[in-house]
Design a protein around this motif. Sequence first.
Motif, PDB file in Angstrom:
ATOM      1  N   GLY A 159     123.101  22.483  58.158  1.00 17.06           N
ATOM      2  CA  GLY A 159     122.596  21.305  57.469  1.00 17.06           C
ATOM      3  C   GLY A 159     123.117  20.026  58.112  1.00 17.06           C
ATOM      4  N   HIS A 160     123.462  19.052  57.258  1.00 10.51           N
ATOM      5  CA  HIS A 160     123.942  17.753  57.731  1.00 10.51           C
ATOM      6  C   HIS A 160     125.470  17.727  57.793  1.00 10.51           C
ATOM      7  CE1 HIS A 160     119.853  16.651  56.921  1.00 10.51           C
ATOM      8  NE2 HIS A 160     120.003  16.649  55.615  1.00 10.51           N
ATOM      9  N   LEU A 161     125.999  16.935  58.695  1.00  9.39           N
ATOM     10  CA  LEU A 161     127.421  16.593  58.690  1.00  9.39           C
ATOM     11  C   LEU A 161     127.527  15.172  58.176  1.00  9.39           C
ATOM     12  CD1 LEU A 161     130.417  17.012  59.274  1.00  9.39           C
ATOM     13  CD2 LEU A 161     129.984  16.346  61.657  1.00  9.39           C
ATOM     14  N   ARG A 162     128.160  15.020  57.011  1.00  5.41           N
ATOM     15  CA  ARG A 162     128.279  13.712  56.373  1.00  5.41           C
ATOM     16  C   ARG A 162     129.747  13.286  56.353  1.00  5.41           C
ATOM     17  NH1 ARG A 162     123.575  12.396  53.594  1.00  5.41           N
ATOM     18  NH2 ARG A 162     122.118  14.120  53.253  1.00  5.41           N
ATOM     19  N   LEU A 163     130.050  12.240  57.101  1.00  5.21           N
ATOM     20  CA  LEU A 163     131.388  11.669  57.107  1.00  5.21           C
ATOM     21  C   LEU A 163     131.373  10.483  56.161  1.00  5.21           C
ATOM     22  CD1 LEU A 163     131.986  11.681  60.973  1.00  5.21           C
ATOM     23  CD2 LEU A 163     132.286  13.549  59.329  1.00  5.21           C
ATOM     24  N   GLN A 164     132.171  10.543  55.110  1.00  6.16           N
ATOM     25  CA  GLN A 164     132.184   9.484  54.102  1.00  6.16           C
ATOM     26  C   GLN A 164     133.551   8.816  54.089  1.00  6.16           C
ATOM     27  OE1 GLN A 164     130.910  11.220  50.379  1.00  6.16           O
ATOM     28  NE2 GLN A 164     128.924  11.829  51.193  1.00  6.16           N
ATOM     29  N   GLY A 165     133.561   7.500  53.909  1.00 12.39           N
ATOM     30  CA  GLY A 165     134.816   6.767  53.952  1.00 12.39           C
ATOM     31  C   GLY A 165     135.331   6.655  55.377  1.00 12.39           C
ATOM     32  N   SER A 199     135.028   4.859  59.710  1.00 13.64           N
ATOM     33  CA  SER A 199     136.110   4.897  60.681  1.00 13.64           C
ATOM     34  C   SER A 199     135.678   4.134  61.930  1.00 13.64           C
ATOM     35  CB  SER A 199     136.437   6.355  61.043  1.00 13.64           C
ATOM     36  OG  SER A 199     137.292   6.422  62.156  1.00 13.64           O
ATOM     37  N   ALA A 200     136.619   3.474  62.595  1.00 10.61           N
ATOM     38  CA  ALA A 200     136.276   2.689  63.778  1.00 10.61           C
ATOM     39  C   ALA A 200     135.728   3.569  64.900  1.00 10.61           C
ATOM     40  CB  ALA A 200     137.498   1.913  64.271  1.00 10.61           C
ATOM     41  N   LYS A 201     136.242   4.791  65.008  1.00  4.77           N
ATOM     42  CA  LYS A 201     135.829   5.694  66.082  1.00  4.77           C
ATOM     43  C   LYS A 201     135.561   7.075  65.483  1.00  4.77           C
ATOM     44  CE  LYS A 201     137.175   6.904  70.829  1.00  4.77           C
ATOM     45  NZ  LYS A 201     138.256   6.833  71.853  1.00  4.77           N
ATOM     46  N   PRO A 202     134.469   7.238  64.746  1.00  3.85           N
ATOM     47  CA  PRO A 202     134.273   8.453  63.943  1.00  3.85           C
ATOM     48  C   PRO A 202     133.875   9.693  64.728  1.00  3.85           C
ATOM     49  CG  PRO A 202     132.362   7.030  63.766  1.00  3.85           C
ATOM     50  CD  PRO A 202     133.386   6.260  64.552  1.00  3.85           C
ATOM     51  N   LEU A 203     133.432   9.551  65.983  1.00  4.18           N
ATOM     52  CA  LEU A 203     132.866  10.678  66.716  1.00  4.18           C
ATOM     53  C   LEU A 203     133.808  11.245  67.770  1.00  4.18           C
ATOM     54  CD1 LEU A 203     129.307   9.154  67.248  1.00  4.18           C
ATOM     55  CD2 LEU A 203     130.119  10.545  65.341  1.00  4.18           C
ATOM     56  N   ALA A 204     135.021  10.720  67.836  1.00  2.77           N
ATOM     57  CA  ALA A 204     135.938  11.083  68.922  1.00  2.77           C
ATOM     58  C   ALA A 204     136.342  12.551  68.899  1.00  2.77           C
ATOM     59  CB  ALA A 204     137.187  10.207  68.855  1.00  2.77           C
ATOM     60  N   GLY A 205     136.285  13.198  67.735  1.00  2.00           N
ATOM     61  CA  GLY A 205     136.721  14.581  67.631  1.00  2.00           C
ATOM     62  C   GLY A 205     135.604  15.603  67.702  1.00  2.00           C
ATOM     63  N   LEU A 206     134.432  15.198  68.223  1.00  2.00           N
ATOM     64  CA  LEU A 206     133.271  16.091  68.279  1.00  2.00           C
ATOM     65  C   LEU A 206     132.867  16.377  69.721  1.00  2.00           C
ATOM     66  CD1 LEU A 206     131.118  14.456  65.434  1.00  2.00           C
ATOM     67  CD2 LEU A 206     132.751  16.340  65.244  1.00  2.00           C
ATOM     68  N   ALA A 207     133.836  16.571  70.578  1.00  2.00           N
ATOM     69  CA  ALA A 207     133.587  16.685  72.020  1.00  2.00           C
ATOM     70  C   ALA A 207     132.780  17.915  72.412  1.00  2.00           C
ATOM     71  CB  ALA A 207     134.914  16.675  72.775  1.00  2.00           C
TER      72      ALA A 207
END
Length: 319
Positions: A182-188, A209-217
């Motif tokens: 499904g979806h990945l929803r990052l909240q807050g 978050s200022a850099k929310p995608l950094a951990g999805l390498a």
Amino acid sequence: MHATTRAPEFSEPGHIFARRGRISGLFASCLGVATVCIALTGCETDILPELLVPGELPTEIGSVVDCAAFISSDVNLNGSGEADWVTKCGVEGSVNITSNGQATALDRLRNVVVIKGDLTIGWNGDFNMLQNLQRVDGSLTFTGQVAGVSGLANLTSVGKDVILASNKLNTTALSKLKHINGHLRLQGAVKPTLSALSVIGGNLHTGYSAKPLAGLAALEQVGGAIYLEQGQVSDVSGLTTLGSVGGGLYGTGGSSLKTMAPFQSIKVWGATAKGGRPDIRLKNMMGLQDFRGLEGFKKVGFFRVEGGAPVTSTLGLGS
């Protein structure tokens, strides 16, 4: 400012809605855009985006588990649980862990490898009793003040959404989670580390978050769209292996984000969009200078930039 010298082959552009005709004409010529809106305050049209269905995934989602004995109902851990739970390897319904004093009940779930419903965690406790869990067929949700997820170290797949709504959450222990159907929803202000995640079947929603995608390498495919939903996002780097996005790009708010150049790894946008024409809709993104990183857009259904200062360069589009 100039258009690219060699535009890709597109079908004939449709109507153009704009307040800055020259810029809009360049967007249309570069992308074969069906509809363009470039505006300081608002657009003359109000077309809602089409709902996207999670894309066809290259492999079957979900690890194969061998389980014949299921708890036949939902599990609400508000007591000690049933003694025979310890003999079960699966839960037919959902599991809700939302309050303290549940250690005994959790221990009786220590042999569970699959939950067919949802798993909701709102208690900041010890989840090591769930260390055998490999698959959640429903949604996985973290709320409240949950900080650690060490007990879910063997979870490999989630059949519906993953919702991360705890600002204190450290997801490093989810090191085997490979597939979210499904979806990945990052909240807050969540900034997840999901080092093995390779496929999101639905949309990717960022928090603030200022850099929310950094951990999805390790992410390779998003079946739906990417939503940059909060103005505090200033850096979209991290998606170094992402090659395909099924939908389009939607962004709202703020002046922190200056460039989308880190999206350059995405070679295909719109694989599941109607007619292969995904949307680009950006609102109040006053810091954005150009469109570097969006070279993977070959066709666009609706191009909308409104609020704040309009982008004045097509750099990154139609190349």
